[in-house]
Design an enzyme around this catalytic site. Structure first.
Site, PDB file in Angstrom:
ATOM      1  N   ARG A   1      84.274  32.908 -75.725  1.00  0.00           N
ATOM      2  CA  ARG A   1      84.256  33.697 -76.959  1.00  0.00           C
ATOM      3  C   ARG A   1      82.939  34.449 -77.052  1.00  0.00           C
ATOM      4  O   ARG A   1      81.863  33.858 -76.944  1.00  0.00           O
ATOM      5  CB  ARG A   1      84.424  32.806 -78.190  1.00  0.00           C
ATOM      6  CG  ARG A   1      85.784  32.156 -78.284  1.00  0.00           C
ATOM      7  CD  ARG A   1      85.915  31.327 -79.541  1.00  0.00           C
ATOM      8  NE  ARG A   1      87.138  30.544 -79.527  1.00  0.00           N
ATOM      9  CZ  ARG A   1      87.426  29.587 -80.388  1.00  0.00           C
ATOM     10  NH1 ARG A   1      86.567  29.298 -81.359  1.00  0.00           N
ATOM     11  NH2 ARG A   1      88.549  28.907 -80.310  1.00  0.00           N
TER      12      ARG A   1
ATOM     13  N   SER B   1      90.447  32.462 -82.016  1.00  0.00           N
ATOM     14  CA  SER B   1      90.934  31.476 -82.978  1.00  0.00           C
ATOM     15  C   SER B   1      90.615  31.869 -84.412  1.00  0.00           C
ATOM     16  O   SER B   1      91.081  32.884 -84.905  1.00  0.00           O
ATOM     17  CB  SER B   1      90.365  30.095 -82.636  1.00  0.00           C
ATOM     18  OG  SER B   1      90.939  29.088 -83.448  1.00  0.00           O
ATOM     19  N   HIS B   2      89.792  31.068 -85.077  1.00  0.00           N
ATOM     20  CA  HIS B   2      89.493  31.256 -86.497  1.00  0.00           C
ATOM     21  C   HIS B   2      88.288  32.160 -86.722  1.00  0.00           C
ATOM     22  O   HIS B   2      87.876  32.359 -87.864  1.00  0.00           O
ATOM     23  CB  HIS B   2      89.236  29.898 -87.147  1.00  0.00           C
ATOM     24  CG  HIS B   2      88.161  29.114 -86.459  1.00  0.00           C
ATOM     25  ND1 HIS B   2      88.305  28.657 -85.160  1.00  0.00           N
ATOM     26  CD2 HIS B   2      86.932  28.728 -86.855  1.00  0.00           C
ATOM     27  CE1 HIS B   2      87.204  28.015 -84.807  1.00  0.00           C
ATOM     28  NE2 HIS B   2      86.356  28.047 -85.808  1.00  0.00           N
TER      29      HIS B   2
ATOM     30  N   ASP C   1      95.244  29.861 -89.147  1.00  0.00           N
ATOM     31  CA  ASP C   1      94.145  30.668 -88.605  1.00  0.00           C
ATOM     32  C   ASP C   1      94.698  31.825 -87.778  1.00  0.00           C
ATOM     33  O   ASP C   1      95.908  32.059 -87.722  1.00  0.00           O
ATOM     34  CB  ASP C   1      93.188  29.797 -87.795  1.00  0.00           C
ATOM     35  CG  ASP C   1      93.816  29.260 -86.522  1.00  0.00           C
ATOM     36  OD1 ASP C   1      95.057  29.219 -86.431  1.00  0.00           O
ATOM     37  OD2 ASP C   1      93.061  28.874 -85.601  1.00  0.00           O
TER      38      ASP C   1
ATOM     39  N   ASP D   1      95.139  32.510 -84.579  1.00  0.00           N
ATOM     40  CA  ASP D   1      96.078  32.326 -83.474  1.00  0.00           C
ATOM     41  C   ASP D   1      97.161  31.296 -83.763  1.00  0.00           C
ATOM     42  O   ASP D   1      97.970  30.981 -82.895  1.00  0.00           O
ATOM     43  CB  ASP D   1      95.342  31.975 -82.178  1.00  0.00           C
ATOM     44  CG  ASP D   1      94.635  30.627 -82.245  1.00  0.00           C
ATOM     45  OD1 ASP D   1      94.112  30.287 -83.325  1.00  0.00           O
ATOM     46  OD2 ASP D   1      94.579  29.925 -81.218  1.00  0.00           O
TER      47      ASP D   1
ATOM     48  N   ASP E   1      97.140  27.978 -84.529  1.00  0.00           N
ATOM     49  CA  ASP E   1      97.131  26.560 -84.164  1.00  0.00           C
ATOM     50  C   ASP E   1      96.527  25.668 -85.251  1.00  0.00           C
ATOM     51  O   ASP E   1      96.743  24.457 -85.255  1.00  0.00           O
ATOM     52  CB  ASP E   1      96.437  26.326 -82.819  1.00  0.00           C
ATOM     53  CG  ASP E   1      94.996  26.797 -82.773  1.00  0.00           C
ATOM     54  OD1 ASP E   1      94.523  27.397 -83.751  1.00  0.00           O
ATOM     55  OD2 ASP E   1      94.334  26.561 -81.731  1.00  0.00           O
ATOM     56  N   ARG E   2      95.789  26.237 -86.202  1.00  0.00           N
ATOM     57  CA  ARG E   2      95.199  25.443 -87.277  1.00  0.00           C
ATOM     58  C   ARG E   2      95.978  25.626 -88.575  1.00  0.00           C
ATOM     59  O   ARG E   2      96.613  26.663 -88.773  1.00  0.00           O
ATOM     60  CB  ARG E   2      93.741  25.839 -87.504  1.00  0.00           C
ATOM     61  CG  ARG E   2      92.866  25.604 -86.290  1.00  0.00           C
ATOM     62  CD  ARG E   2      91.429  26.029 -86.547  1.00  0.00           C
ATOM     63  NE  ARG E   2      90.678  26.021 -85.315  1.00  0.00           N
ATOM     64  CZ  ARG E   2      89.474  25.495 -85.151  1.00  0.00           C
ATOM     65  NH1 ARG E   2      88.868  24.928 -86.183  1.00  0.00           N
ATOM     66  NH2 ARG E   2      88.855  25.532 -83.985  1.00  0.00           N
TER      67      ARG E   2
ATOM     68  N   THR F   1      85.742  16.377 -79.112  1.00  0.00           N
ATOM     69  CA  THR F   1      86.312  17.572 -79.733  1.00  0.00           C
ATOM     70  C   THR F   1      86.828  18.515 -78.647  1.00  0.00           C
ATOM     71  O   THR F   1      86.146  18.764 -77.653  1.00  0.00           O
ATOM     72  CB  THR F   1      85.249  18.270 -80.593  1.00  0.00           C
ATOM     73  OG1 THR F   1      84.896  17.396 -81.666  1.00  0.00           O
ATOM     74  CG2 THR F   1      85.769  19.577 -81.154  1.00  0.00           C
TER      75      THR F   1
ATOM     76  N   GLU G   1      92.575  16.950 -85.312  1.00  0.00           N
ATOM     77  CA  GLU G   1      91.137  17.165 -85.423  1.00  0.00           C
ATOM     78  C   GLU G   1      90.792  17.514 -86.867  1.00  0.00           C
ATOM     79  O   GLU G   1      91.596  18.143 -87.563  1.00  0.00           O
ATOM     80  CB  GLU G   1      90.699  18.319 -84.515  1.00  0.00           C
ATOM     81  CG  GLU G   1      90.884  18.056 -83.045  1.00  0.00           C
ATOM     82  CD  GLU G   1      90.431  19.231 -82.186  1.00  0.00           C
ATOM     83  OE1 GLU G   1      89.977  18.982 -81.057  1.00  0.00           O
ATOM     84  OE2 GLU G   1      90.537  20.395 -82.621  1.00  0.00           O
TER      85      GLU G   1
ATOM     86  N   LYS H   1      97.399  22.240 -80.594  1.00  0.00           N
ATOM     87  CA  LYS H   1      97.637  22.001 -82.016  1.00  0.00           C
ATOM     88  C   LYS H   1      98.560  23.098 -82.528  1.00  0.00           C
ATOM     89  O   LYS H   1      98.644  24.165 -81.925  1.00  0.00           O
ATOM     90  CB  LYS H   1      96.320  21.945 -82.781  1.00  0.00           C
ATOM     91  CG  LYS H   1      95.311  23.054 -82.513  1.00  0.00           C
ATOM     92  CD  LYS H   1      94.013  22.734 -83.229  1.00  0.00           C
ATOM     93  CE  LYS H   1      92.916  23.727 -82.874  1.00  0.00           C
ATOM     94  NZ  LYS H   1      92.178  23.355 -81.653  1.00  0.00           N
TER      95      LYS H   1
END
Length: 560
Positions: free
Chosen positions: A24, A116-117, A288, A290, A292-293, A357, A376, A389
């Site tokens: 990232r 991601s987020h 989020d 993508d 997954d959260r 993690t 998580e 996730k």
């Protein structure tokens, strides 16, 4: 017409080391000459001989530079002997969808374009990560190999003349130097929806959502935060489950997420929280960038911590057809996640694993048949249906629990705490701190907590006393392949099960993020105000770590 492969000379870039969820960086970094090309070439090379004739999945969260990167990957993959690519329409695929597609198509892996987020747009973040053939994030050995290759890369391969319109679903075939190459642009949603219908009882959930089985429609507010889940949310919650149009918001993926920060927590999903707080909804959820959260809130914005969410789902797995059919194996959580699920595992007689993690650490346990549910504290929940996730899966699981119990989210939690006690939990994030003093802080704290005499020491604050049972820099030996991950975060465990954890995060794109996790367990006092119940242990954590002194910060950037 045969297209030719071109070899382009290049030089290495420093810092192309994937973190827990890929590489990232700022968009401006990825768009430097040959920067993305170098990293993609090294990612493909890390697969070795398996790459020739393989199938790969390509897609991302729709953020700025996603479509351009997807088209570039097509041209590089074509030049490196890949036989077939499945590409999400417009480059759009949620991370859970990529994992499902890899597994369903028995692909070699997938290239996921996401940060991601993290915020999106030309001034913000982009990311690339590789998922392996089990559908999960590449393990440490693989990502270390990618990094090693990036330090010595001298050239990459490209089919410059290959042009494809990824906005249209369809199959395109090419001849690349005498070898066939196929690009199939696929409906981004279809495969994932198929999987969800296999896991959950959509007919039963549709009757529950519509009110047919209860006499009262389920009022929900689902916020995609202008990320990738929009199309998935509309198809599942509106078309398949019959929710009203007003139930879903921000369902158009935008390159900059419409200015939203696509991180589903109480700070960045403020619009959702304020709307649900008015009392007009039974459940609120956000995802989020993508997909997954997830964040779950009940009526009047009753907040469900990710740790509690995992534990409640674990308790009610028998309400979900997938687990009725496939059985319930073990549970797992990341080390910083509150240990609420441990108590469920103990009661149900299931193995519980504590891992570093990073979702990749769950994959081996799932593949070995020892794990079926994991989570998580960073708003990630999932099961062994894929190796990522999965935000939408978590919301469907919660609606299944609501349907099964006939209770509200708040009542489900209160009943759970009455059985197991309550892990009051919070995470303090101190973002974009100077790295050098943060490293010094971590070294000093590690020296303090591992010194002789620290175990057994008592700390008091706010009328509460905590005695140290264990303190270390967490390390993990994978019970399946015996690989070892060291220095995964400083951990203090107290006699009553409460914990303090401190880590430096590797998912930001600039500076250091200090994460302080507080897990305060109460067997009986389960209905207290979280901020009040947590304050004694927070004060002790700040005292032991000397965080204000080292960071110069008197307050966190984000509290979750």
């Amino acid at each position: 017409m045969s297209l030719s492969v071109e070899t382009v000379q290049t030089t290495p870039y420093e810092g192309q080391k994937p973190g827990t969820s890929g590489l990232r960086k700022k968009v401006k970094v990825f768009t430097q000459p040959n920067y993305t090309e170098n990293f993609v070439q090294c990612t493909l090379d890390a697969n070795g001989a398996a790459l020739a004739g393989s199938t790969l999945i390509v897609g991302g969260d729709g953020r700025y530079y996603c479509k351009e990167a997807a088209e570039l990957i097509v041209r590089i993959a074509a030049a490196n002997g890949v036989a077939k690519l499945l590409v999400g329409q417009n480059g759009i695929l949620s991370t859970p969808a990529v994992s499902s597609l890899i597994r369903h198509n028995k692909a070699l892996g997938g290239i996921v374009l996401t940060a991601s987020h993290n915020p999106g747009g030309p001034e913000n973040d982009f990311g690339i990560k590789f998922n392996c053939e089990n559908g999960g994030p590449a393990p440490d050995a693989f990502t270390n190999n990618i990094h090693q290759l990036t330090t010595g890369i001298k050239s990459y391969k490209l089919v410059r003349g290959l042009q494809i319109d990824i906005s249209k679903v369809g199959v395109s075939s090419f001849d690349i130097g005498g070898k066939p190459f196929v690009v199939e642009v696929i409906d981004s949603v279809a495969d994932y929806v198929r999987l969800m219908q296999e896991i959950f009882d959509f007919a039963k959930l549709r009757d529950f959502v519509s009110g047919k089985s209860t006499g009262k429609p389920l009022k929900m507010r689902i916020d995609s935060m202008n990320g990738v889940t929009g199309a998935y949310v509309r198809e599942i919650f509106l078309n398949r489950l019959g929710a009203a149009e007003v139930s879903v918001v921000h369902t158009t993926p935008l390159p900059d997420f419409g200015g939203l920060h696509p991180d589903p927590n109480l700070t960045y999903a403020k619009d959702l929280v304020e709307t649900v707080a008015k009392g007009d909804y039974d459940i609120g959820a956000a995802f989020d960038g993508d997909g997954d959260r997830n964040m779950i809130i009940g009526s009047k914005a009753f907040f469900v911590t990710p740790s509690d969410s995992l534990a409640v789902i674990a308790h009610y797995l028998d309400a979900i057809p997938y687990f009725q059919k496939n059985g319930v194996q073990g549970f797992a959580r990341s080390m910083p996640t509150a240990s609420a699920v441990d108590l469920v595992g103990k009661k149900l007689g299931k193995e519980v694993f504590e891992v570093p993690t990073g979702w990749k650490y769950f994959g081996n346990l799932m593949d070995a048949g020892r794990l079926c549910l994991c989570g998580e504290e960073s708003f990630g929940t999932g099961s062994n249906h894929i190796r990522e996730k999965d935000g939408i899966w978590a919301v469907l699981a919660w609606i299944s629990v609501m349907q099964h119990t006939g209770k509200s989210i708040e009542d489900i939690l209160k009943q759970h705490w009455s059985i197991y006690g309550r892990n009051y939990f919070t995470r303090y994030d101190y973002e974009e701190c100077d790295l050098e003093p943060c490293n010094e802080m971590m070294a000093t704290m590690e020296k303090t907590i591992t010194a002789a005499g620290f175990v057994g020491k008592s700390f008091a604050s706010g009328g509460k006393s905590y005695t140290v049972k264990q303190a270390d820099n967490f390390s993990y030996t994978d019970p399946v392949d015996k690989s070892v991950a060291t220095k995964q975060g400083l951990r203090i465990v107290f006699e009553d099960g409460s914990r303090i954890v401190m880590r430096l995060s590797g998912t930001g794109s600039s500076g250091a993020t200090v994460r302080l996790y507080i897990d305060s367990y109460e067997k009986d006092n389960v209905l207290g105000q979280a901020s009040v119940m947590l304050k004694p242990l927070i004060d002790i954590a700040l005292e032991i770590s000397q965080l204000p002194k080292f960071t110069g910060r008197n307050a966190p950037t984000v509290i979750t």
